[in-house]
Write a protein that holds these residues in place. Sequence first.
Motif, short mmCIF file in Angstrom:
data_model
loop_
_atom_site.label_atom_id
_atom_site.label_comp_id
_atom_site.label_asym_id
_atom_site.label_seq_id
_atom_site.Cartn_x
_atom_site.Cartn_y
_atom_site.Cartn_z
N VAL A 99 -5.62 -2.39 -3.73
CA VAL A 99 -6.28 -1.88 -2.52
C VAL A 99 -5.71 -0.52 -2.12
CG1 VAL A 99 -6.60 -2.28 -0.05
CG2 VAL A 99 -6.90 -4.17 -1.67
N THR A 100 -4.39 -0.36 -2.27
CA THR A 100 -3.75 0.88 -1.84
C THR A 100 -3.73 1.96 -2.92
OG1 THR A 100 -1.57 0.00 -2.48
CG2 THR A 100 -2.28 -0.31 -0.20
N GLY A 121 -2.58 -6.14 -3.43
CA GLY A 121 -2.16 -5.11 -2.47
C GLY A 121 -2.11 -3.73 -3.11
N ALA A 122 -1.55 -3.67 -4.32
CA ALA A 122 -1.48 -2.39 -5.02
C ALA A 122 -2.86 -1.90 -5.41
CB ALA A 122 -0.61 -2.53 -6.27
N GLN A 163 -2.01 1.92 -5.81
CA GLN A 163 -0.75 2.06 -6.53
C GLN A 163 -0.92 1.45 -7.93
OE1 GLN A 163 2.28 0.22 -4.17
NE2 GLN A 163 1.88 1.50 -2.39
#
Length: 235
Positions: A154-155, A151-152, A157
Motif C-alpha cells: 500500500v505504501t 502494508g508495504a 515500499q
Amino acid sequence: MQRRRSQLVGAAALAACAGAVDLLAVTILGGAFASIVTGNLVTLGYGLSGADPHRALAAVTATAGFGVGVGVWTWLGRARPAAVLGPLAAELVALIVLAAGLLATGSRPDPVAAGALLAVAALAMGGQSAVALRLKVPTTYLTGTLTTAIGALVTGQRSGQGQRFIQLLALVAGAATAAVLRAHLPSAAPLLPPLLLAAAIVLLAHGRRVERTGSAPSHPEQAEPARPRTEPAKV
C-alpha cells in the motif's frame, strides 16, 4: 548474489516444511497446529467451553511443545548465537522421529501416540522458529509477514517484498503438497517435512560456503600486500 539466492530458497524450503508439518498435525494428530500458536490458543478456548475437550488437550500439547522447542533451541544456541546449521540438524532429527512414528502407525495413530507425535512436531517447529530469528526470515508464523507485505504494498515500499510473498507461497505449497501426498501416496507424506528441511540445510550451508569463499583472498599476494623494498642509504 549467489549466497543471497541460496538463503532465499533455503528460507522458502523451511516455510514449506512448516506448512507440511502443520498439515499433518491438523489432519492426523488431533486437529492442532504444530507451529501456529494463535490458532491453538483459540482452539483451547473453544475446548475449555466444553464444546470439544479433546481439541483443548491437543492445543495444550502443541502449544507446550512449541514453547519447549523455542526454549531448548535458544538455550542450546547461547554459546553460538549465529549458528543455524547445527540447530536445523537437531530439528531434522525430530522430524525423522515424527516421520518414523507416522509410518509405524500407518498415519493412523491412537490418541496417546498422536499426542506424543504432536508434541514432537511442535517441538521441531519451535526449534525452527528460534532459528528463523537468527536468519531474520519468518518461516513458521507468517501473520506478521502478510501484514508487513500488504502494508508495504500500500505504501509503495519494495524492499524485501519478494521474499515475503515467496515465504507465504512456500507455506501454502508445502501444505498443499503434503495434502496431495496424503490423498494419493500416503506413505510418502510423512517423509516430505524432513526432505524439505534437509534441502534447506544444504542450501543454507552452500550459501555460507560461498560467503566464506567470497570473503577469502583468492591469491596469496592479496592477503598481505607486498612491502616496498628499501635501499640502504648511501653515505
